[in-house]
Enzyme design. Structure first.
Site, short mmCIF file in Angstrom:
data_model
loop_
_atom_site.label_atom_id
_atom_site.label_comp_id
_atom_site.label_asym_id
_atom_site.label_seq_id
_atom_site.Cartn_x
_atom_site.Cartn_y
_atom_site.Cartn_z
N GLU A 63 -13.96 -0.78 6.96
CA GLU A 63 -13.71 0.61 6.29
C GLU A 63 -15.04 0.80 5.60
OE1 GLU A 63 -10.58 1.06 3.37
OE2 GLU A 63 -11.71 2.17 2.13
N ARG B 215 -10.99 13.68 2.61
CA ARG B 215 -11.96 12.66 3.09
C ARG B 215 -13.29 12.62 2.71
NH1 ARG B 215 -8.78 9.59 6.56
NH2 ARG B 215 -7.29 10.70 7.47
N ARG C 184 1.07 6.71 -6.88
CA ARG C 184 -0.03 7.66 -6.85
C ARG C 184 0.31 9.11 -6.88
NH1 ARG C 184 -5.31 6.77 -3.02
NH2 ARG C 184 -3.73 6.63 -1.60
N TYR D 143 -0.20 12.80 6.53
CA TYR D 143 0.12 11.98 7.58
C TYR D 143 1.57 12.04 7.70
CZ TYR D 143 -4.07 9.15 7.57
OH TYR D 143 -5.47 8.59 7.88
N TYR E 299 1.00 -1.20 0.06
CA TYR E 299 0.17 0.16 0.08
C TYR E 299 0.80 1.32 0.09
CZ TYR E 299 -3.19 3.69 1.76
OH TYR E 299 -3.99 4.85 1.78
C1 3EB Z 1 -6.69 5.77 -0.05
O1 3EB Z 1 -7.31 6.07 -1.28
C2 3EB Z 1 -7.77 5.52 1.03
O2 3EB Z 1 -5.65 6.28 6.16
O3 3EB Z 1 -7.49 6.99 7.05
C3 3EB Z 1 -9.14 3.87 3.63
C4 3EB Z 1 -9.45 4.15 4.90
C5 3EB Z 1 -7.93 4.77 3.15
C6 3EB Z 1 -8.69 4.97 5.90
C7 3EB Z 1 -6.81 6.58 6.51
C8 3EB Z 1 -7.44 5.40 4.16
C9 3EB Z 1 -7.72 5.37 5.37
O4 3EB Z 1 -5.51 5.28 0.09
C10 3EB Z 1 -7.43 4.46 1.78
#
Ligand code: 3EB
Length: 350
Positions: A335, A197, A131, A184, A124
């Protein structure tokens, strides 16, 4: 779904439910399985007018001239995931540049072996590097203003990315309970995830809210490791915070307080105005929820928790879809994402 077949952008549906083949619609198999094994329709997007296809290489692309649905699948077994993510997003952004619908609203990322490591780094996190590089190279907004997104695991062998884009940039929404993902700290990987978000976009003459993949994260830290029910409760609190924030942003949009942001436009303002005049604001019950559960054995408890939160008899609880998928942090078990229009005036666009 009242629209004619000609106005279908895309249908994501399991085998045995193959939709009419007489339209330009993109037909996709689900990249993840439903928890109940019933491969019903997972996603369907309708357009306001006739749909045309403009596929380029590995990219399938359907549009009515005001909104685009696209999908790209790239085998990442030969090249590395980081390179595959970069390439996939390069292809998408190049295609968007050549259409009037150049503003991405929402990405769905399905990443094979998402929690495994390549060269000592979780896949990831490799994905996040590729990305973000592609966003920066294409001069897309990679921080404030980024589109909404989710990223989950898939058992398929290839990286698969779906997206929606439109003529105007969406209004990006952040969660006051969480650090923005694009900010982050480095502990979560060398490059931050590229998403907001939530995103608010005028579609079909109304503001549509896209809540990104949302999990049990407060600040930037995961909460309730190992406890799927407590994670579900925390995630719903995050969704509620986003719904509140989105209603707030909608009201500000109508009052003209977002002047100077890149997102303001006459159509967005008038759509927001109509929604508020109709008593609108966003509410849980007007949204369509998708819940990703990591461990199949947690599904019943997660479903019970979501159903209790939404109201057992609610439209939202009845329409919620439960899918089995790995989540982007190994300790996360749930999620949730949601999409919909303001409460007062809703149309079935999902
Ligand atoms: C992504 O496109 C979103 O880091 O809070 C899903 C659920 C994702 C929580 C988070 C990130 C988070 O990377 C993926």
């Amino acid at each position: 779904m009242a629209a004619r077949a000609a106005n279908v952008l895309c249908v994501i549906v399991g085998a045995g439910h193959i939709a009419r083949a007489d339209s330009a619609a993109i037909h996709l198999p689900p990249p993840v399985s439903a928890c109940d094994g019933q491969e019903a329709t997972i996603e369907a997007w309708l357009a306001g007018g006739p749909v045309h296809r403009a596929d380029v290489g590995p990219l399938q692309f359907a549009s009515d001239g005001t909104v685009v649905f696209g999908t790209v699948t790239l085998d990442d077994s030969e090249s590395r995931l980081r390179a595959a993510a970069r390439h996939a997003y390069d292809i998408i952004f190049r295609a968007l540049r050549d259409t009037p619908c150049g503003a991405p609203l929402r990405f769905w990322n399905f990443v094979p072996r998402i929690n495994e490591e390549d060269d000592g780094l979780e896949r990831y996190r490799h994905f996040n590097i590729g990305r973000q590089e592609a966003f920066l190279a294409a001069r897309q907004l990679a921080f404030a203003g980024a589109p909404s997104a989710c990223a989950v695991g898939t058992r398929a062998a290839a990286l698969t990315i779906h997206f929606l884009a439109a003529r105007e940039r969406p209004l990006a929404i952040e969660n006051p309970r969480q650090v923005s993902a694009y900010l982050y700290p480095r502990a979560y990987g060398p490059r931050s995830p590229t998403f907001s978000r939530a995103a608010l976009a005028p579609l079909a003459g109304q503001p549509m809210l896209f809540i990104s993949g949302t999990a049990s994260i407060v600040g930037h830290e995961s909460r309730h490791a190992g406890d799927a029910v407590a994670q579900t409760v925390e995630t719903m609190a995050n969704i509620d915070a986003l719904i509140g924030q989105a209603s707030h942003v909608l009201r500000d949009e109508v009052r003209g307080r977002n002047v100077g942001r890149p997102l303001r436009s006459a159509t967005a303002a008038s759509a927001a105005n109509d929604a508020l005049a109709a008593g609108g604001g966003f509410a849980r019950d007007a949204l369509d929820f998708t819940i990703y559960v990591r461990r199949a054995e947690d599904e019943a408890a997660v479903r019970a928790t979501v159903t209790a939160a939404l109201g057992a008899d609610s439209r939202a609880a009845r329409r919620a879809i439960y899918l089995q998928a790995d989540i982007c942090r190994h300790e996360l078990l749930v999620e949730i994402e949601a999409v919909g229009m303001p409460l007062a005036k809703q149309t079935g666009n999902h």
